[in-house]
Design a protein around this motif. Structure first.
Motif, PDB file in Angstrom:
ATOM      1  N   GLY A  99       0.856  -1.182   0.000  1.00 21.49           N
ATOM      2  CA  GLY A  99       0.000   0.000   0.000  1.00 21.49           C
ATOM      3  C   GLY A  99       0.884   1.221   0.000  1.00 21.49           C
ATOM      4  O   GLY A  99       2.106   1.119  -0.207  1.00 21.49           O
ATOM      5  N   ARG A 101       1.816   4.813   2.279  1.00 24.52           N
ATOM      6  CA  ARG A 101       1.671   5.565   3.531  1.00 24.52           C
ATOM      7  C   ARG A 101       1.747   7.043   3.184  1.00 24.52           C
ATOM      8  O   ARG A 101       2.690   7.492   2.546  1.00 24.52           O
ATOM      9  N   ARG A 106      -1.377   7.756   7.430  1.00 19.12           N
ATOM     10  CA  ARG A 106      -2.479   6.899   6.979  1.00 19.12           C
ATOM     11  C   ARG A 106      -2.008   5.975   5.858  1.00 19.12           C
ATOM     12  O   ARG A 106      -1.193   6.356   5.034  1.00 19.12           O
ATOM     13  N   TRP A 108      -3.134   3.767   2.562  1.00 20.43           N
ATOM     14  CA  TRP A 108      -4.165   3.662   1.527  1.00 20.43           C
ATOM     15  C   TRP A 108      -3.822   2.495   0.615  1.00 20.43           C
ATOM     16  O   TRP A 108      -2.668   2.080   0.515  1.00 20.43           O
ATOM     17  N   ASN A 109      -4.832   2.009  -0.080  1.00 17.12           N
ATOM     18  CA  ASN A 109      -4.741   0.785  -0.861  1.00 17.12           C
ATOM     19  C   ASN A 109      -5.067   1.064  -2.334  1.00 17.12           C
ATOM     20  O   ASN A 109      -6.179   0.782  -2.781  1.00 17.12           O
ATOM     21  N   PRO A 110      -4.125   1.599  -3.109  1.00 15.96           N
ATOM     22  CA  PRO A 110      -4.440   1.917  -4.505  1.00 15.96           C
ATOM     23  C   PRO A 110      -4.760   0.688  -5.354  1.00 15.96           C
ATOM     24  O   PRO A 110      -5.611   0.767  -6.249  1.00 15.96           O
ATOM     25  N   LYS A 113      -8.335  -0.057  -4.619  1.00 14.21           N
ATOM     26  CA  LYS A 113      -9.213   0.955  -5.222  1.00 14.21           C
ATOM     27  C   LYS A 113      -9.422   0.661  -6.706  1.00 14.21           C
ATOM     28  O   LYS A 113     -10.531   0.809  -7.220  1.00 14.21           O
ATOM     29  N   PHE A 130     -11.092   9.992  -5.843  1.00 15.72           N
ATOM     30  CA  PHE A 130     -10.359   9.439  -4.696  1.00 15.72           C
ATOM     31  C   PHE A 130      -9.156  10.321  -4.373  1.00 15.72           C
ATOM     32  O   PHE A 130      -8.944  10.708  -3.228  1.00 15.72           O
ATOM     33  N   TYR A 131      -8.362  10.668  -5.380  1.00 14.48           N
ATOM     34  CA  TYR A 131      -7.191  11.513  -5.140  1.00 14.48           C
ATOM     35  C   TYR A 131      -7.621  12.881  -4.606  1.00 14.48           C
ATOM     36  O   TYR A 131      -7.046  13.388  -3.639  1.00 14.48           O
ATOM     37  N   LEU A 134      -8.629  12.734  -0.988  1.00 15.11           N
ATOM     38  CA  LEU A 134      -7.709  11.943  -0.168  1.00 15.11           C
ATOM     39  C   LEU A 134      -7.214  12.725   1.039  1.00 15.11           C
ATOM     40  O   LEU A 134      -6.703  13.834   0.901  1.00 15.11           O
ATOM     41  N   ARG A 137      -2.674  14.002   2.286  1.00 13.93           N
ATOM     42  CA  ARG A 137      -1.724  14.271   1.204  1.00 13.93           C
ATOM     43  C   ARG A 137      -1.084  15.639   1.382  1.00 13.93           C
ATOM     44  O   ARG A 137      -1.632  16.518   2.016  1.00 13.93           O
TER      45      ARG A 137
END
Length: 143
Positions: A99, A101, A106, A108-110, A113, A130-131, A134, A137
């Motif tokens: 994934g 970080r 946090r 995230w799992n691209p 997705k 999603f981006y 997000l 970031r």
């Protein structure tokens, strides 16, 4: 066999994997996969086309993994994320061995997705959205 059992590159292999995938899919096509946030709309379009074309998720695994690596690499290059190998608990929850970080910690799992967009489709699963929504970031120039 679970999705975690299917070969997916480890964190240190994801950048070269994404780069090779982009080179392969753009060699014959003029796809604007330039690691920009805007290019995530192209990924949405490609996934919609695969789904509407009736692609089987298991047969499309390499393409889905490549697109997931690409989305993750956009997060790395544009949002300050880093690729990470997930621990056992994270793998069980996210269904992937890697994934990203975010700067705020946090995960995230691209890859997940991308699979969700392929499976469900629709604007609720948009990778571009999603981006844009997000959490965690950092803002980087569009260079």
């Amino acid at each position: 066999m679970s999705r975690v059992d299917v070969h997916v590159p480890c964190a240190r292999e994801m950048r070269p994997y994404a780069t090779e995938f982009v080179a392969r899919v753009t060699a014959r096509n003029r796809l604007p996969l330039d690691y920009s946030v805007r290019s995530l709309r192209v990924v949405d379009f490609l996934l919609d086309g695969l789904r509407k074309g009736g692609a089987d998720p298991e047969r499309a695994h390499d393409t889905l993994c490549g697109l997931g690596a690409y989305v993750g690499e956009v997060l790395v290059r544009r949002a300050g994320a880093v690729w990470v190998d997930l621990d056992g608990d994270q793998r069980a929850v996210l269904g992937q061995p890697v994934g990203v970080r975010m700067p705020d910690g946090r995960i995230w799992n691209p890859l997940g997705k991308v699979r969700n967009r392929f499976g469900a489709g629709g604007p609720g699963e948009s990778l571009h959205t999603f981006y844009l929504t997000l959490h965690g970031r950092t803002r980087r120039p569009a260079a």
